[in-house]
Design an enzyme around this catalytic site. Structure first.
Site, PDB file in Angstrom:
ATOM      1  N   LYS A 202       0.833  -1.198   0.000  1.00 43.51           N
ATOM      2  CA  LYS A 202       0.000   0.000   0.000  1.00 43.51           C
ATOM      3  C   LYS A 202       0.873   1.256   0.000  1.00 43.51           C
ATOM      4  O   LYS A 202       1.929   1.298   0.648  1.00 43.51           O
ATOM      5  CB  LYS A 202      -0.910   0.029   1.242  1.00 43.51           C
ATOM      6  CG  LYS A 202      -1.967  -1.078   1.238  1.00 43.51           C
ATOM      7  CD  LYS A 202      -3.046  -0.816   0.192  1.00 43.51           C
ATOM      8  CE  LYS A 202      -3.997  -1.985  -0.008  1.00 43.51           C
ATOM      9  NZ  LYS A 202      -4.820  -2.257   1.155  1.00 43.51           N
ATOM     10  N   ASP A 333      -1.886  -8.370  17.836  1.00 43.74           N
ATOM     11  CA  ASP A 333      -2.718  -7.666  16.873  1.00 43.74           C
ATOM     12  C   ASP A 333      -3.940  -8.508  16.498  1.00 43.74           C
ATOM     13  O   ASP A 333      -3.801  -9.680  16.118  1.00 43.74           O
ATOM     14  CB  ASP A 333      -1.862  -7.404  15.621  1.00 43.74           C
ATOM     15  CG  ASP A 333      -2.542  -6.498  14.623  1.00 43.74           C
ATOM     16  OD1 ASP A 333      -2.581  -5.278  14.874  1.00 43.74           O
ATOM     17  OD2 ASP A 333      -3.040  -7.021  13.602  1.00 43.74           O
ATOM     18  N   GLU A 362      -5.139  -6.781  21.515  1.00 43.30           N
ATOM     19  CA  GLU A 362      -5.604  -5.633  20.739  1.00 43.30           C
ATOM     20  C   GLU A 362      -6.851  -6.034  19.964  1.00 43.30           C
ATOM     21  O   GLU A 362      -6.807  -6.273  18.767  1.00 43.30           O
ATOM     22  CB  GLU A 362      -4.515  -5.132  19.775  1.00 43.30           C
ATOM     23  CG  GLU A 362      -4.873  -3.829  19.094  1.00 43.30           C
ATOM     24  CD  GLU A 362      -5.414  -3.956  17.670  1.00 43.30           C
ATOM     25  OE1 GLU A 362      -5.891  -2.948  17.138  1.00 43.30           O
ATOM     26  OE2 GLU A 362      -5.361  -5.068  17.094  1.00 43.30           O
ATOM     27  N   LYS A 475       1.488   4.642   9.486  1.00 40.13           N
ATOM     28  CA  LYS A 475       1.346   3.247   9.059  1.00 40.13           C
ATOM     29  C   LYS A 475       1.851   3.060   7.626  1.00 40.13           C
ATOM     30  O   LYS A 475       2.221   1.953   7.238  1.00 40.13           O
ATOM     31  CB  LYS A 475      -0.124   2.811   9.140  1.00 40.13           C
ATOM     32  CG  LYS A 475      -0.587   2.516  10.558  1.00 40.13           C
ATOM     33  CD  LYS A 475      -2.097   2.516  10.707  1.00 40.13           C
ATOM     34  CE  LYS A 475      -2.751   1.393   9.930  1.00 40.13           C
ATOM     35  NZ  LYS A 475      -4.237   1.419  10.138  1.00 40.13           N
TER      36      LYS A 475
END
Lengths: 615, 615
Positions: A202, A333, A362, A475
């Protein structure tokens, strides 16, 4: 059919009928209660049995009656690990005889025969047939102190450099340690540090199709340089990482690692263990989906694969690898997208060897799923605090979290922001809003964390209106931060974290009590230490834009204060001291000045010379 | 380690982690709920499994999602006896695939590969490895209707005669049946009918040393003519008793017997089984004591005797003997002074053979002891209602009793008086007080009872000021009652019991809801039938001496009534009808006229021709 007449019921703490352990830390009292009674009027006796799971012999403590057939005893685990406890009870004929004898003697009755009966009873001793023991024993997981009380700071190592545009390294993080330690954090948590995939990477702001030089998301794990046991080459070496771990320790901090069980298409697992992924009918590997959305840069593991058992073992070995490198805290995560059984197994196995390892869940998902992860072993859990803003919301939620059964298995870790979440409130609240959310997180939760430097520098722009994603999120790109900006919250954070270190009531989630205050924008709550000797009273103005005042109605008994004498409230934030008396007191808070009071209650004590001073 | 990913938690009804059965009656829906969820976003499916304990095959019903991962299904037991139920769940890959396919199609995506995947899934079918079933199954005890809804009348047969001073007989009781049936009672309960001991017999008003002709207490069981399987000769024969049982049936009533496990010194057991009693060091048998009080006319059984097992079997055979004679309801005297295990074993064993047998626990003792007896199998239980008089007390207590978990195992049977208890309230309340306590008992409890004719004739003199014992108690002497006294409550009792028969909401303890009313002397509550179609609203003036009025704030939703239209409240006691609209309505009650309203809510229904009538 059994001759035993005594009944043992409703032992607490007890999580889901004893299916899961309750949680405590070393040195924290385990207060065990049980309903114990028998038919008729006979006296019952009962004892608490407890032992470390590995011990063979039970320790035994007498239980004391409370009221309404409830009994109590407490033990304090001295070491980490799993403990067992149960209750043992019997009809106590000798005690019954003693009680009745005293009554008869007081009434002047002839007790010749009773005395003979007493001798008989003494000779007979305790008949094992009439003893009842609750089976199976209940369990408690005893962690180290940091499981209960911890203060987290999250940063992206690759943005820790000082030259804008240059990829940060573990060495840069080391250089940042004094800054973080000066704010009194004790856990430094890093997003995944592994090689990042290039296939379907990404670009900036989560756009499809990375451009040359785009660094990709650290959660797209796995590339040529390795997978979950590898280190992203631009961050440094494994040696550098170990050095960072040691350096952090020297600053009183621990490094927490992010463990995200998913693979980029370039992860070595994809070639080495294609059986751990779901194959589509066309032979390709199934990427992550949330229809109609597609995440082609991420391959989820296929936990219903025929090879699920080797997969579980491999995933456990990831934790073991990083434990070898000195890591003792893991932030997991999205655990809610992997089987509950996997976590329960991994955590139990890892903690059996390494009881000092802590796991933070999380999961931002449905309430029962979050609770089930905690029951299954997660030491701490993310919460809905991030979206709880009004007095009603906060009161409801933290009342639930601070009481059994939830408080016995779920340890909240409160985050006002994360790299994934810039809550709407912070987008419009200004600096005062960041300050008040910080006070709430740091005083409502014994554990809390911030994602920095975005937090102290009040990063508040969303990627688009109505979204909770950061604009120019770390990110997907490197960021450079000016830590010396004059409006930074660094000093406030440091002060609040010092207050937490110095005040035991803020180091536990127990003893939370909300107090009435006649203004919906003001919230008041107190926390009292386990032994009741210490109390902190927090009042927060939830409105970041306007001053508010109101009349507070304290539950004085909860604060260990009487009505007959004045007491001092000492604002640990501003240093101001006020003399109060009785339940009703006036408070006023202007967010332009300070969003909150954090009062230490100082009880007035009379000395022999009738000289008043404050404890 | 298990591949199965679905979680089943918190199944209800569930009593003490499934250790005890929940209670229902034939034809009453068992509403089963459970938390069912999995990791991630996959669809789960779950089914309810249930079967009679004796059946080999599970019946299966799909469960439906409510909200927050809670699922529901209901089954209705068709027969008495014990049922098992559990929940079975799995991750439903086919359903997940269908849901996702629809989303992709709606977004116009290419689904070629998805369609292939669907075919694959259909072929694979359900993998048993991923199915989870809650183990062990939970249990439910299904009784006949009368376990839930019953109306009791207690009388002393020996006072049932028509000639004052002459010992009454079973024949006299038969003659009294039409009178009792006219008040719509369906259970006629008799104190012990066994031979009465003469040694240490108590005289009138419980004085030590009976005089010649004193009849003694029916609870001092056992004499020359027999023990717990014998009949007191002056009452008649076993044949007479069986005739009474049949005659009562013809009047729609059942005979309930009092079972009191204790012996007079003259009981045959004392000679035949001295090992069942505790021997004192001087060789005498230990009489009952509550030091410094002594009850030398009563020998308790020694349940920790070496011969406890033969004793248990003998006691069970007492029930079996009377079942043989046609009795199906037992009121057990002071069960809390005998082992819980004894009752659980007797009741389980008896009900296995005779599932229609009902047991009422006469325990007035500490709350947890009362609840434990109910968990162990007692069909119904005496309650603290006898001493609950104020609005606060009644609201607290019946809120607790009408909600799970208590309502799942404890069926209250409300007694405003008993031969042992003339509550202080009734000593000073006059006729109005007897009337209002009757309304409360009959409408708060699906089961209630009175001790008559003392109740309908408002017997209210205590043995001494401050005592709760009756003066000239029938426990120690014959009494003669003038049933035709003009101030008798007979007609009111008959009317109230008819209202109970005709209104389903009053036949269950579920659906109880208290409503606000701004006068502490007025209490308002409603009961709604299981399907919500029917509601009764009761308002009682708790002050027997003064008229009170107040504004009532109804929770209309609980009554199935909207705010937009008027509704009718029809007082089933007076026959009066009122038209109300909205939540706030005015009520006024003068105890000189009537202590209560028992309103049937009649909802207004619009017909096609817009003609209003009342359902």
């Amino acid at each position: 059919m059994s001759k035993a007449r005594v009944v043992i019921e409703n032992i607490t703490p007890q999580v889901d009928c004893g299916k899961f352990p309750a949680k405590r830390v070393v040195g924290e009292a385990v207060i065990v209660e049980a309903d114990v009674f028998t038919d008729g009027h006979d006296v019952v006796s009962c004892v608490l049995l407890y032992r470390a799971e590995s011990a063979t012999k039970w320790e035994q403590l007498p239980m004391s009656p409370l009221h309404n057939d409830r009994w109590i005893a407490r033990f304090t685990p001295k070491a980490m690990g799993r403990y067992l406890y149960t209750v043992r009870a019997w009809v106590d004929h000798l005690a019954t005889w003693k009680r009745d004898l005293a009554k008869k003697q007081a009434a002047g009755q002839d007790v010749t025969i009773d005395l003979l009966r007493g001798k008989q009873l003494e000779k007979e001793g305790l008949d094992e047939e009439i003893v009842v023991q609750h089976e199976p024993p209940l369990t408690i997981e005893v962690d180290r102190e940091r499981a209960r009380f911890s203060t987290w700071y999250e940063l992206f190592p690759r943005s820790a450099g000082t030259t804008p545009g240059k990829h940060g390294t573990f060495k840069d993080v080391e250089a940042r340690l004094p800054y973080i330690a000066s704010m009194c954090f004790d856990v430094l948590y890093l997003p995944p540090i592994h090689p990042i995939g290039v296939t379907e990477r990404k670009g900036l702001n989560n756009t499809p199709g990375a451009k040359k030089g785009d660094v990709g998301s650290p959660w797209a794990i796995g590339g040529e340089a390795g997978g979950h046991k590898g280190i992203h080459p631009e961050l440094g070496t494994l040696e550098d990482f170990r050095h960072l771990v040691a350096a952090a320790q020297n600053h009183g901090m621990e490094i927490a690692l992010d463990i995200a069980f998913q693979a980029s298409p370039d992860h070595p697992y994809v070639k080495e263990h294609p059986e751990w992924f779901l194959k589509r009918p066309d032979g390709t590997i199934q990427y992550a989906e949330n229809p109609p959305k597609k995440y082609q840069d991420i391959y989820p593991f296929h936990f219903e694969s025929e090879s699920w058992q080797p997969l579980w073992h491999e995933l456990k070995s990831v934790f073991e690898f990083w434990i070898e490198q000195g890591v003792r805290i893991f932030r997991v995560d999205n655990p809610h997208t992997k089987p509950f059984g996997l976590w329960q197994w991994i955590i139990t196995e890892v903690k059996r060897e390494h009881p000092d390892v802590l796991f933070l869940s999380e999961a931002f998902t449905r309430p029962k799923v979050m609770y089930r992860l905690a029951k299954g072993g997660f030491t701490q859990s993310y919460t809905y605090f991030t979206w709880r803003n009004t007095k009603y919301e906060i009161t409801q939620y933290f009342t639930e979290l601070s009481k059994p059964p939830v408080s016995d298995f779920f340890r909240p870790n409160l985050w006002p922001n994360t790299p994934d979440i810039l809550p709407e409130f912070l987008q419009f609240s200004g600096r005062a809003g960041f300050a008040l959310r910080l006070v709430l997180a740091a005083t409502l939760g014994a554990s809390y964390g911030i994602y920095g430097p975005a937090y102290e520098l009040q990063e508040h722009l969303p990627i688009k209106p109505g979204a909770e994603e950061y604009l120019d999120s770390e990110k997907y790109q490197l960021r450079s931060w000016n830590l010396d900006r004059p409006d930074t919250l660094r000093d406030l954070i440091a002060r609040i974290n010092r207050i937490r270190r110095e005040n035991a009531p803020l180091q536990s989630n127990r003893g939370l009590k909300f107090h009435e205050i006649d203004n919906e924008s003001l919230i008041a709550y107190s926390k009292t230490s386990e032994d009741g000797s210490d109390a902190v009273l927090v009042i927060v103005n939830l409105d970041p834009h306007h001053a508010h005042s109101g009349w507070l109605s304290l539950e004085l008994a909860d604060l260990g204060v009487g009505t007959e004498k004045p007491f001092q409230v000492h604002d640990l934030l501003s240093g101001a001291r006020y003399l109060w008396q009785g339940a009703r007191n006036y408070v006023s808070l202007d967010p332009a000045h300070s969003p909150a009071h954090i009062f230490r209650i100082r009880r007035r004590v009379r000395t022999e010379r009738d000289f008043d001073y404050f404890l």
